[in-house]
Design an enzyme around this catalytic site. Structure first.
Site, PDB file in Angstrom:
ATOM      1  N   HIS A   1       0.829  -1.209   0.000  1.00  9.43           N
ATOM      2  CA  HIS A   1       0.000   0.000   0.000  1.00  9.43           C
ATOM      3  C   HIS A   1       0.860   1.254   0.000  1.00  9.43           C
ATOM      4  O   HIS A   1       0.519   2.263  -0.614  1.00  9.43           O
ATOM      5  CB  HIS A   1      -0.926   0.002   1.218  1.00  9.43           C
ATOM      6  CG  HIS A   1      -1.813  -1.193   1.251  1.00  9.43           C
ATOM      7  ND1 HIS A   1      -2.495  -1.597   2.365  1.00  9.43           N
ATOM      8  CD2 HIS A   1      -2.116  -2.086   0.280  1.00  9.43           C
ATOM      9  CE1 HIS A   1      -3.180  -2.684   2.077  1.00  9.43           C
ATOM     10  NE2 HIS A   1      -2.961  -3.005   0.824  1.00  9.43           N
TER      11      HIS A   1
ATOM     12  N   ARG B   1      -8.652   4.222  -9.581  1.00  7.93           N
ATOM     13  CA  ARG B   1      -8.691   3.039  -8.708  1.00  7.93           C
ATOM     14  C   ARG B   1      -9.363   3.431  -7.393  1.00  7.93           C
ATOM     15  O   ARG B   1      -8.707   3.945  -6.488  1.00  7.93           O
ATOM     16  CB  ARG B   1      -7.275   2.555  -8.434  1.00  7.93           C
ATOM     17  CG  ARG B   1      -6.544   1.962  -9.641  1.00  7.93           C
ATOM     18  CD  ARG B   1      -5.137   1.562  -9.226  1.00  7.93           C
ATOM     19  NE  ARG B   1      -4.526   0.620 -10.140  1.00  7.93           N
ATOM     20  CZ  ARG B   1      -3.551   0.934 -10.994  1.00  7.93           C
ATOM     21  NH1 ARG B   1      -3.099   2.164 -11.066  1.00  7.93           N
ATOM     22  NH2 ARG B   1      -3.025   0.008 -11.772  1.00  7.93           N
TER      23      ARG B   1
ATOM     24  N   ARG C   1     -13.322   2.913 -11.511  1.00  6.68           N
ATOM     25  CA  ARG C   1     -13.353   1.460 -11.381  1.00  6.68           C
ATOM     26  C   ARG C   1     -13.905   1.126  -9.994  1.00  6.68           C
ATOM     27  O   ARG C   1     -13.428   1.671  -8.993  1.00  6.68           O
ATOM     28  CB  ARG C   1     -11.946   0.881 -11.513  1.00  6.68           C
ATOM     29  CG  ARG C   1     -11.921  -0.604 -11.215  1.00  6.68           C
ATOM     30  CD  ARG C   1     -10.592  -1.214 -11.486  1.00  6.68           C
ATOM     31  NE  ARG C   1      -9.653  -0.971 -10.403  1.00  6.68           N
ATOM     32  CZ  ARG C   1      -8.396  -1.396 -10.432  1.00  6.68           C
ATOM     33  NH1 ARG C   1      -7.945  -2.033 -11.491  1.00  6.68           N
ATOM     34  NH2 ARG C   1      -7.584  -1.172  -9.423  1.00  6.68           N
TER      35      ARG C   1
ATOM     36  N   ARG D   1       2.667 -11.273 -10.453  1.00 10.88           N
ATOM     37  CA  ARG D   1       3.174  -9.927 -10.723  1.00 10.88           C
ATOM     38  C   ARG D   1       3.932  -9.332  -9.540  1.00 10.88           C
ATOM     39  O   ARG D   1       4.645  -8.340  -9.671  1.00 10.88           O
ATOM     40  CB  ARG D   1       2.017  -8.992 -11.128  1.00 10.88           C
ATOM     41  CG  ARG D   1       0.961  -8.847 -10.069  1.00 10.88           C
ATOM     42  CD  ARG D   1      -0.293  -8.165 -10.575  1.00 10.88           C
ATOM     43  NE  ARG D   1      -0.305  -6.736 -10.288  1.00 10.88           N
ATOM     44  CZ  ARG D   1      -1.348  -5.943 -10.452  1.00 10.88           C
ATOM     45  NH1 ARG D   1      -2.485  -6.439 -10.931  1.00 10.88           N
ATOM     46  NH2 ARG D   1      -1.297  -4.675 -10.165  1.00 10.88           N
TER      47      ARG D   1
ATOM     48  N   CYS E   1      -4.878  -0.304 -19.728  1.00 13.55           N
ATOM     49  CA  CYS E   1      -4.523   0.535 -18.574  1.00 13.55           C
ATOM     50  C   CYS E   1      -3.516  -0.104 -17.624  1.00 13.55           C
ATOM     51  O   CYS E   1      -3.374   0.334 -16.502  1.00 13.55           O
ATOM     52  CB  CYS E   1      -5.776   0.964 -17.819  1.00 13.55           C
ATOM     53  SG  CYS E   1      -6.689  -0.400 -17.106  1.00 13.55           S
TER      54      CYS E   1
END
Ligand code: PEP
Ligand code: MG
Length: 747
Positions: A364, A471, A507, A640, A677
């Protein structure tokens, strides 16, 4: 030890203190100390090796080995028994050194005459400083009590080294924390920064490692531990209803604070002559050394808890709070082992750069650093032990490199790099208002990714045509509790205000996997990336989804609204979510709220399955956006977040580009608008290749818009497409070599 009682140990420490207090130079002190230790332990040899650079130990003083060897004998980390002690931070105790694994014969020291060997690491809070060795002619293993006594001595030597007691001539005796150091880590956020160190957690300085009165020190330790326990209990009481993870940490604190073993070891250290704070620090150092060795994540976390607890105890004992009286420098570079997103947001844009000893690309804190566009280096080992408040520091987020106390040549080279980047930025500024039209006349729409209010000022300055991905989960991640609907309305409304009519694609919540809300019950999933996340959570918890949809509709307040659902793996998920939007619209209308002027609802294509959904889905969906980060992870089955595998597969791999081509074709058949994106949209070479495969909208970090546009303006996409197709035809795995060669020729 000849006199192996605690009082013998105390006597030795007392003499060490005298040696320290004497008005002598560093070398003289070291000589005196080796003499004292050999005498007191009844050994023929005592030697002290210190690091002259990160990888080389140097014999700095000896009693018993040949004097000519001092400052001549050197070994690399891991080399010989001494090097082994240093590398693993562990004691080596052997009765027959020449027969021991890794023994290295050094004729200049006259060492072959000695059989038994005891090497103790000199280390302080994870910082490796050197090795203390005693040797004897007779074949014997040193007793546990002797090892222990020498560990206490090594701890005091570490403190003395830190305080500069052994400063003298030559690299091995040069003062600590003054040389320039280069640290390599990983990229958290690109960009470069120069500034001065600001330690998030300033170090505690211990000036009195040795104490005369063990009773008084016992009493001090007991009192401090009691205060610590009371504090931990209070924290526990206060967070009974709070976040599970925090509770777990506090429980671990309580367990350590009440641990008899921990207390006993510290009491024994005090009995041997250490001060209460030195005893705490000795335990802490050993925990840190262990932390380096264990790979089990749970154990590492518990050791980190112990480390935090020791820090608290040290602060109680020394009275040194977090407030050091030092002001934040005007150009602060934040240094921390780790930092939470909330704390980072509090610093906000005042920071020039961030360097974390741990951290991760998906944490984060990294998300926040990215949103604030602050260069960030993660995994910079040793940074918290090396850096001192106020040190000059240069951070290269592109390469994941940190220059601490850089020398002049590095400073010049680094400033040149910053100047070049500034020049490039100027160039980008000059094309900011130009449309991105390629040499063969294709127009590409460049939009930006955002997630915090702090991102919005970049919208006009970057030249982005809108926000291609907002986001929304970031607002949820940086709080300690679920935001209220009214707060979300206010926030989304401010986002739309700041966008002044430009399209913003909101989103819906993408949580789960790496994004875990601190206030949501953690689900113990064996494979969270493939688990209950994103739209799967939204569909199972329609209450949260509806709350967010209502907030979006109210924030739009009659303006156009665009909503996108993340992680759709099959058509029905989109349909159910879309139906939820329609229901919410009807509800809002009934409640008398103004409805959006226009409403677009789309989906993210992040799983390969959706690329092969029936054509009917492509007809139905409002628009699609390829989430390349996730799509690539699932396409190549390569996590990832996992450093070992995440760079293994190239975005320009023929298979991946063929998938993109297929999605473009399917969208074209249905006339569905499509964008990309993921992070790759912001990498110039990848971005132009995506455009060559037919992508016409790319959404990226604002700082990438200039570089991507600049390359698009110079590229003939038709020609590039031919290069890609030819490479594919030739059977190449990745088109990158062919593309790079083509760029070189057409520069
Ligand atoms: C992606 O997966 O490419 C994406 C844009 O979403 P996120 O990185 O937030 O998962
Ligand atoms: Mg994603």
């Amino acid at each position: 030890m000849a006199d192996s009682t605690e009082s013998g140990s105390r006597k030795l420490l007392g003499r060490l203190r005298e040696a320290m207090a004497s008005d002598s130079a560093g070398q003289e002190r070291l000589d005196k100390i080796t003499h004292l230790i050999a005498n007191s332990m009844g050994t023929e040899v005592c030697s002290i090796y210190l690091f002259r650079d990160e990888d080389t130990l140097e014999l700095c003083a000896t009693e018993g080995l040949k004097a000519e060897a001092v400052h001549q004998t050197r070994m690399r980390m891991g080399e010989g028994l001494v090097g082994r002690v240093a590398r693993y931070g562990k004691v080596v105790n052997t009765p027959d050194a020449p027969a021991a694994k890794g023994f290295r014969f050094m004729p200049e020291t006259g060492e072959e005459r000695f059989s038994s060997f005891l090497g103790i690491p000199i280390q302080r809070l994870g910082e490796k400083l050197g090795v203390l060795v005693v040797q004897s002619r007779d074949t014997r293993e040193y007793l546990a009590d002797e090892v222990y006594a020498l560990e206490v001595v090594a701890m005091v030597l570490a403190e003395m080294t830190e305080l500069g007691a052994f400063v003298g001539e030559g690299a091995a005796l040069s003062p600590l924390h003054q040389q320039s150091v280069l640290l390599r880590g990983g990229t958290g956020q690109e960009g470069t920064a120069e500034g001065h160190v600001w330690l998030h957690e300033p170090r505690v300085v211990i000036t009195n490692p040795i104490a005369d009165d063990p009773h008084a020190e016992h009493a001090r330790l007991k009192e401090a531990v009691e205060e610590l326990r009371v504090g931990v209990n209070k924290m526990l009481e206060m967070s009974q209803n709070g976040d599970k993870e925090q509770l777990q940490v506090l429980e671990a604190y309580r367990m350590f604070a009440n641990s008899k073993g921990w207390m006993r070891r510290m009491e024994e250290d005090i009995a041997r002559g250490l001060s209460a704070e030195a005893a705490v620090e000795k335990e802490q150092s050993q925990a840190r050394a262990r932390m380096e060795q264990v790979s089990d994540a749970y154990l590492r976390e518990r050791l980190a808890d112990l480390d935090d607890l020791s820090n608290r105890l040290l602060r109680i004992l020394t009275g040194q709070g977090k407030e050091t009286g030092v002001d934040l420098p005007p150009d602060p570079i934040l240094i921390a082992r780790n930092i939470g997103p909330g704390e980072l947001l509090e610093y906000g844009r005042s920071l020039r750069g961030i360097v974390l000893e741990e951290g991760s690309v998906g944490s984060h804190a990294t998300i926040v650093a990215r949103a604030l566009a602050i260069p960030l280096v993660v995994h910079a080992k040793r940074i918290t032990t090396e850096a001192l408040n106020g040190d000059h520091i240069m951070v290269d987020g592109d390469q994941g490199i940190v220059h601490l106390r850089p020398d002049d040549t590095v400073v010049t080279a680094f400033r040149d790099k910053i100047a070049m980047q500034a020049e490039a930025q100027e160039r980008y500024a000059s094309i900011r208002d130009k449309p991105a039209i390629t040499v063969d006349g294709k127009q590409i729409s460049l939009v930006m990714n955002a997630g915090l209010m702090a991102d919005l000022p970049s919208l006009p300055s970057s030249g982005a045509e809108g926000v291609g991905l907002f986001r929304t989960e970031l607002q949820f991640l940086v709080r300690n509790q679920m935001p209220r609907r009214s707060e979300l309305v206010a926030l989304y409304s401010r986002v739309l205000d700041a966008a002044s009519g430009k399209r913003v694609v909101f989103r819906t919540l993408d949580i789960g996997s790496d994004k875990v809300l601190p206030y949501m019950k953690p689900t113990d999933e064996p494979n969270p990336a493939l688990g209950w996340r994103a739209i799967r959570v939204g569909l199972d918890k329609p209450g949260i989804m509806r709350m967010q949809l209502q907030a979006l509709i109210r924030a739009a307040n009659g303006r156009p609204l665009t909503i996108m659902f993340p992680f759709v793996a099959q058509a029905d998920e989109y349909r159910t979510a879309r139906a939820e939007v329609d229901k919410t619209i009807a509800l809002e209308e009934r409640l008398g709220h103004v409805l959006p002027e226009t409403l677009e609802v789309g989906a993210m294509l992040e799983t390969p399955s959706l690329a092969f959904a029936p054509q009917k889905f492509f007809d139905e969906v409002g628009f699609l956006s390829i989430g390349g980060n996730d799509l690539k992870q699932f396409f190549f089955a390569a996590d990832r977040e996992n450093e070992r595998v995440r760079r293994r597969y190239d975005t320009l791999n023929v298979s991946f580009l063929s998938l993109i081509e297929r999605i473009v074709e399917r969208c074209a058949i249905s006339g569905t608008s499509l964008s990309f994106c993921g992070e790759d949209a912001g990498r110039p070479v990848e971005a132009v290749c995506l455009a060559a495969m037919g992508m016409r909208t790319l959404s990226m970090r604002p700082a990438s818009i200039g570089p991507v546009k600049s390359l698009l303006l110079r590229t003939n996409l038709d020609d590039l497409r031919k290069v890609i197709l030819d490479a594919r035809h030739r059977g190449e795995q990745s088109v990158r070599p062919a593309v790079m060669e083509w760029f070189r020729q057409n520069r």
